[in-house]
Design a protein around this motif. Sequence first.
Motif, PDB file in Angstrom:
ATOM      1  N   ARG A 247     -30.352 -17.373 -47.475  1.00 34.29           N
ATOM      2  CA  ARG A 247     -30.586 -18.732 -46.940  1.00 34.29           C
ATOM      3  C   ARG A 247     -30.369 -18.765 -45.423  1.00 34.29           C
ATOM      4  NH1 ARG A 247     -29.300 -24.635 -49.391  1.00 34.29           N
ATOM      5  NH2 ARG A 247     -30.492 -23.634 -51.055  1.00 34.29           N
ATOM      6  N   ARG A 248     -31.242 -19.500 -44.719  1.00 30.69           N
ATOM      7  CA  ARG A 248     -31.180 -19.607 -43.257  1.00 30.69           C
ATOM      8  C   ARG A 248     -30.904 -21.068 -42.903  1.00 30.69           C
ATOM      9  NH1 ARG A 248     -33.372 -15.092 -40.708  1.00 30.69           N
ATOM     10  NH2 ARG A 248     -34.198 -16.232 -38.912  1.00 30.69           N
ATOM     11  N   ILE A 249     -29.707 -21.321 -42.360  1.00 27.53           N
ATOM     12  CA  ILE A 249     -29.209 -22.682 -42.171  1.00 27.53           C
ATOM     13  C   ILE A 249     -29.253 -23.056 -40.695  1.00 27.53           C
ATOM     14  CG2 ILE A 249     -27.308 -24.269 -42.592  1.00 27.53           C
ATOM     15  CD1 ILE A 249     -26.257 -22.337 -44.701  1.00 27.53           C
ATOM     16  N   LEU A 250     -29.981 -24.118 -40.391  1.00 26.91           N
ATOM     17  CA  LEU A 250     -30.113 -24.629 -39.028  1.00 26.91           C
ATOM     18  C   LEU A 250     -29.115 -25.758 -38.799  1.00 26.91           C
ATOM     19  CD1 LEU A 250     -31.711 -25.161 -36.311  1.00 26.91           C
ATOM     20  CD2 LEU A 250     -33.145 -26.709 -37.660  1.00 26.91           C
ATOM     21  N   ALA A 274     -28.254 -16.439 -42.838  1.00 27.70           N
ATOM     22  CA  ALA A 274     -28.136 -16.528 -41.388  1.00 27.70           C
ATOM     23  C   ALA A 274     -27.907 -17.974 -40.972  1.00 27.70           C
ATOM     24  CB  ALA A 274     -29.402 -15.998 -40.716  1.00 27.70           C
ATOM     25  N   VAL A 275     -27.299 -18.137 -39.792  1.00 31.18           N
ATOM     26  CA  VAL A 275     -27.185 -19.462 -39.192  1.00 31.18           C
ATOM     27  C   VAL A 275     -28.035 -19.496 -37.936  1.00 31.18           C
ATOM     28  CG1 VAL A 275     -24.971 -20.116 -40.154  1.00 31.18           C
ATOM     29  CG2 VAL A 275     -25.020 -18.756 -38.061  1.00 31.18           C
ATOM     30  N   ILE A 276     -28.808 -20.564 -37.817  1.00 30.15           N
ATOM     31  CA  ILE A 276     -29.646 -20.806 -36.640  1.00 30.15           C
ATOM     32  C   ILE A 276     -28.938 -21.899 -35.854  1.00 30.15           C
ATOM     33  CG2 ILE A 276     -31.929 -21.505 -35.831  1.00 30.15           C
ATOM     34  CD1 ILE A 276     -32.864 -20.691 -38.782  1.00 30.15           C
ATOM     35  N   MET A 277     -28.282 -21.513 -34.772  1.00 30.82           N
ATOM     36  CA  MET A 277     -27.371 -22.405 -34.069  1.00 30.82           C
ATOM     37  C   MET A 277     -28.004 -22.975 -32.813  1.00 30.82           C
ATOM     38  SD  MET A 277     -23.998 -19.968 -34.517  1.00 30.82           S
ATOM     39  CE  MET A 277     -23.094 -20.810 -33.240  1.00 30.82           C
ATOM     40  N   LEU A 278     -27.950 -24.292 -32.684  1.00 32.68           N
ATOM     41  CA  LEU A 278     -28.404 -24.985 -31.485  1.00 32.68           C
ATOM     42  C   LEU A 278     -27.193 -25.570 -30.773  1.00 32.68           C
ATOM     43  CD1 LEU A 278     -31.479 -26.958 -32.900  1.00 32.68           C
ATOM     44  CD2 LEU A 278     -31.476 -24.739 -31.760  1.00 32.68           C
ATOM     45  N   ASP A 297     -32.852 -24.375 -44.649  1.00 35.70           N
ATOM     46  CA  ASP A 297     -31.851 -25.411 -44.887  1.00 35.70           C
ATOM     47  C   ASP A 297     -31.450 -25.972 -43.533  1.00 35.70           C
ATOM     48  OD1 ASP A 297     -29.820 -27.001 -45.926  1.00 35.70           O
ATOM     49  OD2 ASP A 297     -28.523 -25.339 -46.519  1.00 35.70           O
ATOM     50  N   MET A 298     -31.002 -27.234 -43.506  1.00 33.25           N
ATOM     51  CA  MET A 298     -30.473 -27.768 -42.251  1.00 33.25           C
ATOM     52  C   MET A 298     -29.328 -28.721 -42.540  1.00 33.25           C
ATOM     53  SD  MET A 298     -33.214 -30.531 -40.778  1.00 33.25           S
ATOM     54  CE  MET A 298     -33.446 -32.141 -41.545  1.00 33.25           C
ATOM     55  N   ILE A 325     -31.500 -29.830 -47.524  1.00 31.85           N
ATOM     56  CA  ILE A 325     -30.851 -30.565 -46.433  1.00 31.85           C
ATOM     57  C   ILE A 325     -29.487 -31.039 -46.921  1.00 31.85           C
ATOM     58  CG2 ILE A 325     -30.897 -32.638 -44.998  1.00 31.85           C
ATOM     59  CD1 ILE A 325     -33.918 -32.519 -45.005  1.00 31.85           C
ATOM     60  N   LEU A 326     -28.465 -30.836 -46.079  1.00 34.80           N
ATOM     61  CA  LEU A 326     -27.165 -31.462 -46.280  1.00 34.80           C
ATOM     62  C   LEU A 326     -26.972 -32.459 -45.158  1.00 34.80           C
ATOM     63  CD1 LEU A 326     -24.298 -31.959 -47.261  1.00 34.80           C
ATOM     64  CD2 LEU A 326     -23.590 -29.820 -46.155  1.00 34.80           C
TER      65      LEU A 326
END
Length: 595
Positions: A247-250, A274-278, A297-298, A325-326
């Motif tokens: 899972r890739r979580i933004l 992975a985490v997609i960090m902004l 996922d975000m 989405i959470l």
Amino acid sequence: MNTIAERRSALHDRFSTWVPRTLDAWLDACADQFPERDLVVTDERVLSYAEVAEESRRLADGLAALGVRRGDRVGLLMANHAEFVTLKFAIARAGAVAIPFNFLYRTDELRYVLAQSDCKVLITNAGFQALDHAGMLDEIVPGWDAPGFADRPASGNGAPDGLRHVVLVERDGDTPRPGAFTGRALAELGAAHEGAAAGAGHTPDDVSDLLYTSGSTGSPKGVQVTHDAVLRTAYASALTRAYEDGRRILFSLPCYHMFGYVEGLLSATYVGGAVIMLPAFSAEAYLTAIEKHRATDMLCVPTMAVALVESPLRHETDLSSLTAILCGSAPAPVWLWEQVERDFGVSEIVTGYGMTECGGAMTLTLPEDELVLTSTTVGRPKLAGSAGVPGTEHEGLAALCVYRTVDPVSGEVLPDGANGELTSSGPTTMLGYFAKPEETAAALHPDADGTVWLHSGDLGTVREDGYLVLTGRSKEVYKSGGELVMPKEVEEVLGAHPGISQVYAVGVVDDRWGEIGCAVVVRAPGPEGDGLTAEDVIAHAKEHLARFKVPKRVEFLEPDQLPTTATGKVQKFRLVELVAQSSQSSQPSQQGETS
């Protein structure tokens, strides 16, 4: 993709027995299993599990060479950059306690938490956006970038005298600080002292993090949580939400807060994700990142979700990778979830509830639940399986914690289903507030059998099916005409008006009435919101609420005028201050009153 039940079953089978670990030991286990997979994704860098583990090892050795030992507190003042992750695990590997500070602090706030936490080493960027962290340190601890800083005498007067070292992690575009000890120098020191952190001697039950509360109701306090606690909470998130492999979580929610740290970074590791960090939120940045990095996922809060569905860019970006989405931290109407589901093609939409003192989010709705539960409840205790509380099984899986309500005045345990203060008990509850024994004693109450119950300050009910319904904050309840008013009830009624996007009910001091209810309203976009007046709001309230619950005053704000924490939670005590300032101002304001 496998079904929700199949994904959840696969996770449960992999972790049929809970093995307590330290954060660094868990990272190493993941790096052994998924060495080449992405763990951290930003627009600037992509780091694999193996790279994060290797870099954290070198940085931990550098910290040990500086003199950091088991239990020392190391501050991390940094936005969501890739370096945050490697440094966070490095601090754990050195056996130290990480203090991820709020990078939006102003000078006095930073001075307070540095001193209160007895921080020994601070790792920081030069600044964030318009904030000059290096300049703040010049005021707080002059000479931090000069030789001999570690040996300076104590100055007293509330200064952070325990601070011995400042590590400046330089980024492209930063103005160099001659003499400052840099992040690169820390890594080089670690390379020269390979293995220095190997004998740290820390355990899963040691404090891993000192997390300062977001301050939605007042001054922050340092919450002490353990390695094992945050890992249990993260695993329970993955299990409850039935993560698929990889899972890739933004998210842009900051990692100094449990939301980004546990629901994002740590939970992803349980499926080699992975985490997609902004570093900051904008609807355009989220939508672009979903397409660019194939987020599945975000994490967001309702104000972000509203911005996303209102952004024209959503029609121009490929969002087909997004499946989940959470959205938490605040309530949201069912129409928002229905629109998100329709516009984004996402069916697994969940919300949750918790607090730093619990160990993060303790409840979630299930991805298979009807959307009405996402709107009317904050979920039920997370499914935790082997990491949960024995004897609390739901669908064959133990829950992460137990909730019950008590009388907010007497503390007496209330019958099932009764409205009262929510209290919880479980293996992820904080050890206490750092250096604040009175506040710890007020929050943690042991039963006769030794079970410790955390008092939340939140009012709500535990339904027969285990789902929690929030009814307000005990500190936010106010009186109108001598009667107690629950703000959430007023907010739900007014929020149903088509011209209202967001609404917050607060009690404010009034010369005539003593205390009155005030509705702070954000108008909905479009014609229904454009023409909305205070009289319209009050008329709607009179139609649906008892007279004493009808706000006597209405204030209108733009979304960006709402005072919020970094996770988007509106700070009602600051709303009260804004309303008070408005009433004292000689400038005309858009408000209405009713007798």
